[in-house]
Design a protein around this motif. Structure first.
Motif, PDB file in Angstrom:
ATOM      1  N   GLN A 225      55.241  29.004  34.217  1.00 18.78           N
ATOM      2  CA  GLN A 225      54.899  30.243  34.891  1.00 18.78           C
ATOM      3  C   GLN A 225      54.287  31.264  33.944  1.00 18.78           C
ATOM      4  N   VAL A 226      53.315  32.001  34.488  1.00 17.63           N
ATOM      5  CA  VAL A 226      52.711  33.139  33.802  1.00 17.63           C
ATOM      6  C   VAL A 226      52.938  34.365  34.669  1.00 17.63           C
ATOM      7  N   PHE A 227      53.369  35.438  34.034  1.00 14.22           N
ATOM      8  CA  PHE A 227      53.474  36.730  34.706  1.00 14.22           C
ATOM      9  C   PHE A 227      52.480  37.668  34.048  1.00 14.22           C
ATOM     10  N   ILE A 228      51.610  38.248  34.854  1.00 12.93           N
ATOM     11  CA  ILE A 228      50.654  39.236  34.375  1.00 12.93           C
ATOM     12  C   ILE A 228      51.181  40.600  34.813  1.00 12.93           C
ATOM     13  N   LEU A 229      51.664  41.365  33.838  1.00 17.25           N
ATOM     14  CA  LEU A 229      52.221  42.674  34.130  1.00 17.25           C
ATOM     15  C   LEU A 229      51.113  43.714  34.111  1.00 17.25           C
ATOM     16  N   ARG A 230      51.196  44.638  35.054  1.00 14.34           N
ATOM     17  CA  ARG A 230      50.212  45.708  35.177  1.00 14.34           C
ATOM     18  C   ARG A 230      50.968  47.009  35.373  1.00 14.34           C
TER      19      ARG A 230
ATOM     20  N   GLU B  72      40.183  43.009  33.243  1.00 18.55           N
ATOM     21  CA  GLU B  72      40.926  43.011  31.985  1.00 18.55           C
ATOM     22  C   GLU B  72      41.869  41.812  31.855  1.00 18.55           C
ATOM     23  N   PHE B  73      42.230  41.199  32.970  1.00 19.79           N
ATOM     24  CA  PHE B  73      43.162  40.066  32.885  1.00 19.79           C
ATOM     25  C   PHE B  73      42.641  38.788  33.539  1.00 19.79           C
TER      26      PHE B  73
ATOM     27  N   VAL C  59      50.744  31.478  38.484  1.00 17.02           N
ATOM     28  CA  VAL C  59      50.456  32.830  38.000  1.00 17.02           C
ATOM     29  C   VAL C  59      50.942  33.852  39.021  1.00 17.02           C
ATOM     30  N   LYS C  60      51.678  34.833  38.521  1.00 14.11           N
ATOM     31  CA  LYS C  60      52.141  35.924  39.373  1.00 14.11           C
ATOM     32  C   LYS C  60      51.742  37.242  38.729  1.00 14.11           C
ATOM     33  N   GLU C  61      51.086  38.082  39.514  1.00 16.44           N
ATOM     34  CA  GLU C  61      50.676  39.421  39.078  1.00 16.44           C
ATOM     35  C   GLU C  61      51.750  40.402  39.546  1.00 16.44           C
TER      36      GLU C  61
END
Length: 143
Positions: free
Chosen positions: A3-8, A89-90, A104-106
């Motif tokens: 899993q990837v978490f893209i934090l914003r 940017e991501f 992937v979860k944003e």
């Protein structure tokens, strides 16, 4: 599952705290099982954050390389801990993660448009980002 978490979120909104909680909950804080990638890490010198705008592009590239390296090592949990105000940017991070078989979860951390929260984020952000800059980032935030 990889899993990837893209934090914003805005500076001071709690992204790094959120990232640490994810690591603790998902992999019991086992450092071999996760990597948190933050461009801010490259601005640290002798334990002090020293922002240098002229290095921003270089450091973002280094952070992306670190992120891709973690994916290629099949680290189960990889977290991108940047403000990621605009989607471009991501996008390279998300595409790399998808290409290497990661889910992937944003995640948007905090309240972006709330003026009172922007003021709170200004007060607690550790990088001394001015309130005016935080307000501008909130205005530019892409959903």
């Amino acid at each position: 599952m990889k899993q990837v978490f893209i934090l914003r979120g805005l500076p001071g909104s709690g992204k790094s705290h959120y990232a640490q909680n994810l690591c603790d909950e998902m992999v019991n804080g086992d450092e071999a099982q996760y990597v948190v990638c933050s461009t801010d890490d490259y601005f640290m010198t002798d334990g002090e954050y020293r922002f240098d705008k002229s290095k921003l592009s270089e450091y973002h590239n280094l952070n992306l390389a670190r992120f891709i390296r973690a994916l290629s090592q099949h680290i189960p949990l990889v977290i991108l801990d940047n403000t990621n105000i605009r989607k471009w940017e991501f996008v390279a991070y998300a595409e790399a993660a998808h290409a290497l078989g990661y889910q992937v979860k944003e995640v948007v951390v905090g309240e972006i448009k709330d003026k009172a929260m922007q003021h709170l984020y200004y007060q607690r952000n550790i990088h001394k980002v001015p309130l005016k800059t935080i307000n501008k980032m909130a205005y530019q935030f892409e959903w």
